[in-house]
Design a protein around this motif. Sequence first.
Motif, PDB file in Angstrom:
ATOM      1  N   ASP A 117       0.828  -1.205   0.000  1.00  0.00           N
ATOM      2  CA  ASP A 117       0.000   0.000   0.000  1.00  0.00           C
ATOM      3  C   ASP A 117       0.865   1.258   0.000  1.00  0.00           C
ATOM      4  N   MET A 118       1.923   1.261   0.788  1.00  0.00           N
ATOM      5  CA  MET A 118       2.816   2.414   0.868  1.00  0.00           C
ATOM      6  C   MET A 118       3.506   2.650  -0.475  1.00  0.00           C
ATOM      7  N   VAL A 119       4.008   1.603  -1.110  1.00  0.00           N
ATOM      8  CA  VAL A 119       4.674   1.732  -2.411  1.00  0.00           C
ATOM      9  C   VAL A 119       3.667   2.199  -3.469  1.00  0.00           C
ATOM     10  N   THR A 120       2.459   1.674  -3.432  1.00  0.00           N
ATOM     11  CA  THR A 120       1.434   2.085  -4.385  1.00  0.00           C
ATOM     12  C   THR A 120       1.122   3.570  -4.259  1.00  0.00           C
ATOM     13  N   TRP A 122       3.098   5.817  -3.051  1.00  0.00           N
ATOM     14  CA  TRP A 122       4.294   6.555  -3.440  1.00  0.00           C
ATOM     15  C   TRP A 122       4.403   6.679  -4.953  1.00  0.00           C
ATOM     16  N   ILE A 123       4.062   5.589  -5.654  1.00  0.00           N
ATOM     17  CA  ILE A 123       4.163   5.592  -7.115  1.00  0.00           C
ATOM     18  C   ILE A 123       3.071   6.454  -7.737  1.00  0.00           C
ATOM     19  N   ILE A 124       1.875   6.348  -7.215  1.00  0.00           N
ATOM     20  CA  ILE A 124       0.743   7.081  -7.794  1.00  0.00           C
ATOM     21  C   ILE A 124       0.806   8.481  -7.284  1.00  0.00           C
TER      22      ILE A 124
END
Length: 124
Positions: A117-120, A122-124
């Motif tokens: 969730d954190m990476v998602t 960050w990317i979006i």
Amino acid sequence: MLTFTDCQCLVLQSFLGALDEELTNLYHLFGCLHEKLQHSFDVHCKTEERMTLQRLAIWFEEPRRRLCLLDKFCRAVDGARGGMIISQIYKFCRSGNEFEYAFTECILNEICRPIFDMVTKWII
């Protein structure tokens, strides 16, 4: 010992949530087995439906293996935080045992959810 009140990181909370879910499933299984055992004591119960020691051993084999793995997970992550928890549990995927791999993968999917969730975000 790990408790919900001691946890501050999301990965640890996810690990404890996965443990709680697994233990709840085991309690449910124990309840079902207790009901089958009580039914076996009924005088009108057919012989082929009765709970035998061999049937009980077969029913308990997988839950016993799951509990042993959960115990190993808890011992491995004692004192670890964050990504180290994931690393410690991931080590169980490399044992060569198909059951351990599948169960560990299932637990890791639950534990890694906050990281994903954190990476998602960050990317979006």
